[in-house]
Design a protein around this motif. Structure first.
Motif, PDB file in Angstrom:
ATOM      1  N   UNK A   1      -6.864  -2.696  16.466  1.00  0.00           N
ATOM      2  CA  UNK A   1      -6.009  -1.535  16.729  1.00  0.00           C
ATOM      3  C   UNK A   1      -5.161  -1.196  15.508  1.00  0.00           C
ATOM      4  N   UNK A   2      -4.544  -2.231  14.961  1.00  0.00           N
ATOM      5  CA  UNK A   2      -3.658  -1.999  13.816  1.00  0.00           C
ATOM      6  C   UNK A   2      -4.423  -1.466  12.620  1.00  0.00           C
ATOM      7  N   UNK A   3      -5.632  -2.022  12.386  1.00  0.00           N
ATOM      8  CA  UNK A   3      -6.362  -1.567  11.206  1.00  0.00           C
ATOM      9  C   UNK A   3      -6.850  -0.137  11.401  1.00  0.00           C
ATOM     10  N   UNK A   4      -7.151   0.238  12.666  1.00  0.00           N
ATOM     11  CA  UNK A   4      -7.549   1.623  12.934  1.00  0.00           C
ATOM     12  C   UNK A   4      -6.403   2.591  12.608  1.00  0.00           C
ATOM     13  N   UNK A   5      -5.195   2.212  13.041  1.00  0.00           N
ATOM     14  CA  UNK A   5      -4.045   3.077  12.783  1.00  0.00           C
ATOM     15  C   UNK A   5      -3.754   3.143  11.293  1.00  0.00           C
ATOM     16  N   UNK A   6      -3.903   2.000  10.651  1.00  0.00           N
ATOM     17  CA  UNK A   6      -3.560   1.934   9.233  1.00  0.00           C
ATOM     18  C   UNK A   6      -4.536   2.726   8.373  1.00  0.00           C
ATOM     19  N   UNK A   7      -5.779   2.832   8.877  1.00  0.00           N
ATOM     20  CA  UNK A   7      -6.833   3.499   8.120  1.00  0.00           C
ATOM     21  C   UNK A   7      -6.390   4.846   7.567  1.00  0.00           C
TER      22      UNK A   7
ATOM     23  N   UNK B   1       5.586  -1.052   3.365  1.00  0.00           N
ATOM     24  CA  UNK B   1       6.181   0.231   3.726  1.00  0.00           C
ATOM     25  C   UNK B   1       5.398   0.899   4.858  1.00  0.00           C
ATOM     26  N   UNK B   2       4.044   0.864   4.731  1.00  0.00           N
ATOM     27  CA  UNK B   2       3.201   1.461   5.785  1.00  0.00           C
ATOM     28  C   UNK B   2       3.430   0.735   7.101  1.00  0.00           C
ATOM     29  N   UNK B   3       3.455  -0.589   7.046  1.00  0.00           N
ATOM     30  CA  UNK B   3       3.648  -1.376   8.271  1.00  0.00           C
ATOM     31  C   UNK B   3       4.978  -1.023   8.916  1.00  0.00           C
ATOM     32  N   UNK B   4       6.006  -0.875   8.113  1.00  0.00           N
ATOM     33  CA  UNK B   4       7.333  -0.548   8.649  1.00  0.00           C
ATOM     34  C   UNK B   4       7.329   0.817   9.321  1.00  0.00           C
ATOM     35  N   UNK B   5       6.598   1.768   8.708  1.00  0.00           N
ATOM     36  CA  UNK B   5       6.500   3.094   9.324  1.00  0.00           C
ATOM     37  C   UNK B   5       5.722   3.051  10.634  1.00  0.00           C
TER      38      UNK B   5
ATOM     39  N   UNK C   1      -3.359   6.070   7.117  1.00  0.00           N
ATOM     40  CA  UNK C   1      -2.317   5.967   6.095  1.00  0.00           C
ATOM     41  C   UNK C   1      -2.902   5.556   4.748  1.00  0.00           C
ATOM     42  N   UNK C   2      -3.947   4.714   4.812  1.00  0.00           N
ATOM     43  CA  UNK C   2      -4.525   4.219   3.561  1.00  0.00           C
ATOM     44  C   UNK C   2      -5.357   5.304   2.882  1.00  0.00           C
ATOM     45  N   UNK C   3      -6.122   6.059   3.710  1.00  0.00           N
ATOM     46  CA  UNK C   3      -6.970   7.095   3.135  1.00  0.00           C
ATOM     47  C   UNK C   3      -6.164   8.143   2.370  1.00  0.00           C
ATOM     48  N   UNK C   4      -4.959   8.438   2.843  1.00  0.00           N
ATOM     49  CA  UNK C   4      -4.149   9.475   2.210  1.00  0.00           C
ATOM     50  C   UNK C   4      -3.333   8.981   1.022  1.00  0.00           C
ATOM     51  N   UNK C   5      -3.500   7.708   0.713  1.00  0.00           N
ATOM     52  CA  UNK C   5      -2.699   7.154  -0.385  1.00  0.00           C
ATOM     53  C   UNK C   5      -3.201   7.618  -1.741  1.00  0.00           C
ATOM     54  N   UNK C   6      -2.255   7.707  -2.673  1.00  0.00           N
ATOM     55  CA  UNK C   6      -2.658   7.912  -4.050  1.00  0.00           C
ATOM     56  C   UNK C   6      -2.100   6.767  -4.871  1.00  0.00           C
ATOM     57  N   UNK C   7      -2.900   6.321  -5.824  1.00  0.00           N
ATOM     58  CA  UNK C   7      -2.470   5.167  -6.605  1.00  0.00           C
ATOM     59  C   UNK C   7      -1.209   5.502  -7.392  1.00  0.00           C
TER      60      UNK C   7
END
Lengths: 316, 137
Positions: A279-285, A305-309, A287-293
């Motif tokens: 579940x957590x990795x699905x939600x995180x997906x 930071x993502x986890x806290x959000x 947030x990760x896809x929209x990240x920029x280095x």
């Protein structure tokens, strides 16, 4: 979703009347994951918990399928209604798989065992989610015992087999020496060892090495119970009675005492854990896809930071 | 319920009766695997009942039968009918030696596709994919 729900209800009804086609469909729904899988899990959870689950694992070519086939056949011709879940690897390149276990399981199938082949489908977490759910489908519709057969290569495959009531590890002569036997992994999870191909030279050495390894585990106090060792030549039918007997003895031991509830509560927690991870990795997906280095922030700090959000969300 | 949108196609492969030429079936199994399908391989000397049982328990999407003994006009329709009788709506694809003059009879019997010698890996995979898609749900 309404029509899916009604289809599901009718599948569950038919399956409880003994319709094997519906059992097959329900297994597919669980294997595919997602919404339907969760619905099947809800429908079968309260019906399950009665079956003895046996995990059989070992190196490729050790004879797991042949042993599984013999066990399932012998159980099916006596008063049992066994099911087999035979897991084989998917090709990492194409995602396809050749599932060949039924070739050896012809007699078991004719005797009435339900045999289902399953490919690992690449995604490591998928297997850990799907297998307990598929076992529960068998359990809910009266299959007992349920045999999970996996190749003892790869952590997930080993984990899946070791999440059984009785864990069988199959080795052969020449599988390794006493030092190998002390390496961590497969050998630590066994309730029962089978030395297969016992007609070959070196089988008694393999047994001796296992005995030694078990002796050492007893000395260090790591093991609670001394696993049995059975010698078989599955293709000749030798040692199979002892094999079946050892499995039943282990079942008696488990179900006769506290052991079974301890094991199952551990298994229950492990499953909650893998569902939560999923579940957590699905939600995180997302947030990760929209990240920029960003050179200025380390991966660790961004993850935190993502986890806290995510923790501020009301629902997943 | 919609059929496996993203999941791989599952196909049961078998040879029926006393037909011992399984090289072709093994090659086809590999072709289908490499095109991303899950192949439930039954191998030699299968009966109609064994194929039906496998389709049921494996919840297969298709059946592939290999024939090199000129039994196709008897055996292929028998498999198609047995699956129908069991309420299993899955296409049957036949591979092996089928004379062109028999193709019409095979189609009439409900065989979804016939693959002869020299079929490429792509031909084989496409034939199975189209047969499965045509059934849809």
């Amino acid at each position: 979703m309404a029509s899916e729900d009604s289809t599901l209800i009718s599948l569950v009804e038919k399956a409880s009347e003994g319709d094997r086609r519906s059992v097959g469909r329900l297994l597919t729904l669980v294997e595919r994951g997602g919404y339907s899988a969760e619905q099947v899990a809800e429908a079968t959870y309260t019906l399950s918990g009665n079956s003895h689950v046996i995990g059989i694992t070992g190196a490729p070519g050790a004879g797991k399928s042949t042993l599984t086939a013999c066990l399932a056949r012998d159980l099916a011709v006596s008063e049992y209604k066994p099911a087999v879940l035979a897991v084989d690897p998917s090709s990492p390149l194409t995602g396809g798989a050749i599932l060949g276990d039924r070739v050896r399981m012809e007699e078991a199938s004719e005797a009435g065992a339900f045999i289902r082949s399953m490919a690992t489908r690449g995604h490591a977490g998928g297997l850990a989610l799907a297998v307990p759910g598929m076992v529960r489908v068998f359990d809910a519709f009266g299959f007992n015992p349920i045999i999970i057969e996996t190749v003892g290569v790869g952590q997930v495959e080993v984990d899946v087999a070791s999440a059984a009531d009785t864990v069988v590890v199959v080795v052969t002569s020449g599988w390794g020496d006493a030092v190998q036997a002390n390496k961590a992994g497969l050998l630590e999870i066994a309730d029962l060892f089978v030395v297969n191909k016992a007609d070959r030279p070196g089988a008694s050495d393999a047994r001796r090495d296992l005995e030694l390894m078990i002796d050492l585990s007893q000395i260090t106090g790591q093991a609670t119970r001394r696993p049995d060792i059975v010698m078989t030549t599955a293709t000749e039918g030798e040692g199979l009675d002892e094999f079946t007997k050892a499995i039943f003895e282990h079942r008696e031991l488990l179900f006769g005492g506290e052991q079974i509830s301890i094991r199952r509560s551990k298994r229950w927690k492990a499953e909650v854990r893998s569902r939560l991870d999923y579940l957590l990795s699905e939600v995180a997906k997302e947030s990760i896809e929209n990240l920029e280095e960003k050179k200025s922030s380390s991966p660790g700090s961004v993850a935190r930071e993502i986890a806290e959000n995510l923790l501020k969300k009301d629902e997943l | 319920m919609s059929k496996k949108e993203n999941a791989p196609i599952r196909i049961v492969l078998a040879k029926l009766g006393l037909d011992g030429h399984d090289r072709g079936l093994k090659v086809v199994a590999r072709m289908l695997r490499d095109s991303g399908m899950e192949v439930v391989y039954l191998g030699l000397r299968q009966t109609t009942e064994m194929v039906v049982t496998a389709v049921e328990q494996e919840d297969a999407d298709a059946v592939g039968i290999s024939m090199h003994n000129a039994g196709h006009l008897t055996l292929a329709p028998r498999i198609v009918k047995a699956l129908e009788d069991a309420g299993l709506d899955v296409p049957v694809v036949v591979g092996g030696i089928v004379p062109e003059s028999d193709l019409e009879a095979m189609a009439e019997a409900g065989v979804a596709g016939v693959l002869g010698p020299g079929s490429s890996a792509e031909d084989v995979a496409t034939c199975v994919r189209e047969a499965v898609a045509a059934r849809g749900e």
